[in-house]
Design a protein around this motif. Structure first.
Motif, PDB file in Angstrom:
ATOM      1  N   GLN A 295       0.760  -1.309  -0.005  1.00 29.10           N
ATOM      2  CA  GLN A 295      -0.091  -0.015   0.111  1.00 29.10           C
ATOM      3  C   GLN A 295       1.004   1.320  -0.212  1.00 29.10           C
ATOM      4  O   GLN A 295       0.407   2.175  -0.745  1.00 29.10           O
ATOM      5  CB  GLN A 295      -1.026   0.148   1.290  1.00 29.10           C
ATOM      6  CG  GLN A 295      -2.009  -1.160   1.196  1.00 29.10           C
ATOM      7  CD  GLN A 295      -3.042  -1.157   2.309  1.00 29.10           C
ATOM      8  OE1 GLN A 295      -2.659  -0.465   3.381  1.00 29.10           O
ATOM      9  NE2 GLN A 295      -3.780  -2.048   2.412  1.00 29.10           N
ATOM     10  N   VAL A 296       1.884   1.417   0.681  1.00 29.13           N
ATOM     11  CA  VAL A 296       2.983   2.238   0.551  1.00 29.13           C
ATOM     12  C   VAL A 296       3.352   2.650  -0.608  1.00 29.13           C
ATOM     13  O   VAL A 296       3.697   3.818  -0.979  1.00 29.13           O
ATOM     14  CB  VAL A 296       3.937   2.166   1.781  1.00 29.13           C
ATOM     15  CG1 VAL A 296       5.168   3.546   1.771  1.00 29.13           C
ATOM     16  CG2 VAL A 296       3.212   2.143   3.217  1.00 29.13           C
ATOM     17  N   ALA A 297       3.986   1.406  -1.311  1.00 25.90           N
ATOM     18  CA  ALA A 297       4.494   1.572  -2.495  1.00 25.90           C
ATOM     19  C   ALA A 297       3.587   2.034  -3.526  1.00 25.90           C
ATOM     20  O   ALA A 297       4.009   2.798  -4.500  1.00 25.90           O
ATOM     21  CB  ALA A 297       4.919   0.085  -2.953  1.00 25.90           C
TER      22      ALA A 297
ATOM     23  N   PRO B 170       1.943   7.895  -7.199  1.00 28.60           N
ATOM     24  CA  PRO B 170       1.181   9.212  -7.498  1.00 28.60           C
ATOM     25  C   PRO B 170       1.788  10.455  -6.684  1.00 28.60           C
ATOM     26  O   PRO B 170       1.683  11.501  -7.141  1.00 28.60           O
ATOM     27  CB  PRO B 170      -0.384   9.001  -6.684  1.00 28.60           C
ATOM     28  CG  PRO B 170      -0.510   7.475  -6.610  1.00 28.60           C
ATOM     29  CD  PRO B 170       0.922   6.898  -6.617  1.00 28.60           C
ATOM     30  N   LEU B 171       2.427  10.125  -5.629  1.00 29.53           N
ATOM     31  CA  LEU B 171       3.087  11.187  -4.859  1.00 29.53           C
ATOM     32  C   LEU B 171       4.315  11.724  -5.709  1.00 29.53           C
ATOM     33  O   LEU B 171       4.559  12.735  -6.070  1.00 29.53           O
ATOM     34  CB  LEU B 171       3.624  10.778  -3.664  1.00 29.53           C
ATOM     35  CG  LEU B 171       2.672  10.802  -2.269  1.00 29.53           C
ATOM     36  CD1 LEU B 171       3.266  10.351  -1.145  1.00 29.53           C
ATOM     37  CD2 LEU B 171       1.593  12.005  -2.119  1.00 29.53           C
ATOM     38  N   ALA B 172       4.977  10.792  -6.428  1.00 31.23           N
ATOM     39  CA  ALA B 172       6.177  11.141  -7.219  1.00 31.23           C
ATOM     40  C   ALA B 172       5.708  11.742  -8.410  1.00 31.23           C
ATOM     41  O   ALA B 172       6.335  12.701  -8.888  1.00 31.23           O
ATOM     42  CB  ALA B 172       6.897  10.064  -7.768  1.00 31.23           C
ATOM     43  N   ASP B 173       4.571  11.402  -9.094  1.00 34.80           N
ATOM     44  CA  ASP B 173       3.835  12.283 -10.039  1.00 34.80           C
ATOM     45  C   ASP B 173       3.284  13.732  -9.832  1.00 34.80           C
ATOM     46  O   ASP B 173       3.816  14.526 -10.603  1.00 34.80           O
ATOM     47  CB  ASP B 173       2.585  11.321 -10.745  1.00 34.80           C
ATOM     48  CG  ASP B 173       3.039  10.027 -11.361  1.00 34.80           C
ATOM     49  OD1 ASP B 173       3.938   9.781 -11.537  1.00 34.80           O
ATOM     50  OD2 ASP B 173       2.319   9.180 -11.214  1.00 34.80           O
ATOM     51  N   LEU B 174       3.093  13.708  -8.752  1.00 38.36           N
ATOM     52  CA  LEU B 174       2.645  14.956  -8.074  1.00 38.36           C
ATOM     53  C   LEU B 174       3.793  15.810  -8.090  1.00 38.36           C
ATOM     54  O   LEU B 174       3.653  17.156  -8.523  1.00 38.36           O
ATOM     55  CB  LEU B 174       1.915  14.973  -6.837  1.00 38.36           C
ATOM     56  CG  LEU B 174       0.194  14.499  -7.022  1.00 38.36           C
ATOM     57  CD1 LEU B 174      -0.289  14.248  -5.883  1.00 38.36           C
ATOM     58  CD2 LEU B 174      -0.406  15.202  -7.779  1.00 38.36           C
ATOM     59  N   ALA B 175       4.697  15.458  -7.447  1.00 39.31           N
ATOM     60  CA  ALA B 175       5.976  16.302  -7.347  1.00 39.31           C
ATOM     61  C   ALA B 175       6.536  16.819  -8.736  1.00 39.31           C
ATOM     62  O   ALA B 175       7.024  17.696  -8.850  1.00 39.31           O
ATOM     63  CB  ALA B 175       7.153  15.353  -6.548  1.00 39.31           C
ATOM     64  N   GLU B 176       6.592  15.650  -9.585  1.00 39.99           N
ATOM     65  CA  GLU B 176       7.070  15.966 -10.835  1.00 39.99           C
ATOM     66  C   GLU B 176       6.142  17.129 -11.680  1.00 39.99           C
ATOM     67  O   GLU B 176       6.606  18.232 -12.440  1.00 39.99           O
ATOM     68  CB  GLU B 176       7.120  14.759 -11.907  1.00 39.99           C
ATOM     69  CG  GLU B 176       7.638  15.072 -13.056  1.00 39.99           C
ATOM     70  CD  GLU B 176       7.712  13.780 -13.881  1.00 39.99           C
ATOM     71  OE1 GLU B 176       8.103  13.770 -15.124  1.00 39.99           O
ATOM     72  OE2 GLU B 176       7.264  12.787 -13.495  1.00 39.99           O
TER      73      GLU B 176
END
Length: 330
Positions: A162-164, A169-175
């Motif tokens: 679940q964490v993975a 999505p968090l990495a996509d938002l940061a990009e």
């Protein structure tokens, strides 16, 4: 002298008798052994690995306990999925659960798993315990939950998985935030109006210049050529082809044997089943496991032997070869 001897002998005898009686009265009678108080009899529990048995016949002992194959998900399975059926993980899970008494739950939490294509390494599983087969199909990112009350099997994401999933999505938002920060500053309204007016004026000048160059005389040759082509087209006779009669449909001959295909032999809880599917079927859900004595399309399965199976219908007996590379052979 003669009278004195008997009297002396009688005196000694009386003294000896008196001494014996006195010694008997002085000695205590032998004591009886003490009686232990009554103790309650305690029942001794059998050891944990104790299994009751019953005698059948003269030399046969049968354990009075269920076998491992009869205990929930401990039954052994041997599964072979045909490679021609492009199955998903969900199709394979449902196929493995056939004849087990359990079914896949209706929740959509595991749709991300069940819709994935089945890996090539999982087209052949077994012999293996059913519980381990389900875990193998799901992979380490999913936990297996079994509801023995309703006999349903569900999959939930493991905590680490679940964490993975959230990290993506968090990495996509940061990009996306970084891309927005790199964009140039927004254009002001005044600058936009000025540029728009300049472009509009340039387009108007171009249209005016094109209108002055295009005169009617330039279009005259094109119009004459077009009229000539239309006249030639009108002079050609139009031939209408006669419609072809519809081809007569030839009836397909019915197969002499069963209307299903034999795939192999699979194992469920130490029992052999014949895996079959209808001709033309393309889904794993259409595959059925047939037990000896059951029927399909009027054909009754009589025996499952090494390399063949025997069917019977309306006095006709048919032996069909079973592919050796599909399913287990036991």
């Amino acid at each position: 002298m003669q009278s004195a001897l008997p009297s002396r002998w009688m005196a000694r005898s009386g003294l000896l008798l008196a001494t014996t009686l006195a010694a008997g009265c002085a000695s205590a009678p032998p004591s009886s052994p003490p009686v232990a108080p009554a103790q309650a009899v305690e029942s001794v529990a059998p050891p944990p690995d104790y299994v009751p048995v019953v005698r059948y016949g003269r030399y046969t002992l049968v354990e009075l306990a269920p076998t491992a194959a009869q205990q929930d998900l401990l039954q052994v399975v041997d599964v072979a999925v045909p490679h021609t059926l492009h199955a998903s993980v969900g199709d394979a899970v449902r196929h493995v659960l056939q004849r087990s008494g359990y079914r896949l739950c209706d929740a959509h939490d595991a749709d991300a798993l069940l819709t994935l294509p089945l890996p090539a390494a999982h087209y052949r599983l077994g012999p293996v315990v059913l519980h381990d087969a389900l875990l193998t199909l799901a992979g380490p990112a999913w936990n297996l939950q079994v509801d023995h009350g309703t006999r349903r099997v569900c999959f939930t994401r493991a905590p680490g998985a679940q964490v993975a999933v959230l990290e993506g999505p968090l990495a996509d938002l940061a990009e996306q935030v970084e891309l927005l920060q790199r964009q140039p500053a927004a254009v002001t309204q005044a600058r936009y109006d000025t540029e728009h007016q300049s472009v509009t004026q340039r387009l108007a000048d171009i249209e005016l210049a094109l209108g002055e160059r295009l005169v009617a005389g330039d279009l005259r040759p094109l119009q004459d050529r077009l009229a000539h082509l239309e006249a030639r087209q009108a002079q050609r006779p139009v031939s209408q082809a006669a419609p072809r009669p519809p081809a007569a449909e030839t009836p397909r001959p019915k197969p002499a044997g069963p209307s299903f295909q034999l795939l192999g032999v699979e194992l469920r809880a130490d029992e052999r089943f014949l895996s079959i599917r209808p001709y033309g079927a393309s889904a794993l859900s259409q595959v059925r496991l047939l037990r000896v004595g059951e029927e399909e399309d009027g054909w009754r399965l009589e025996t499952i032997e090494d390399g063949s199976a025997t069917f019977h219908r309306a006095g006709e007996r048919l032996r069909i070869a079973v592919p050796a590379h599909q399913g287990g052979s036991r």
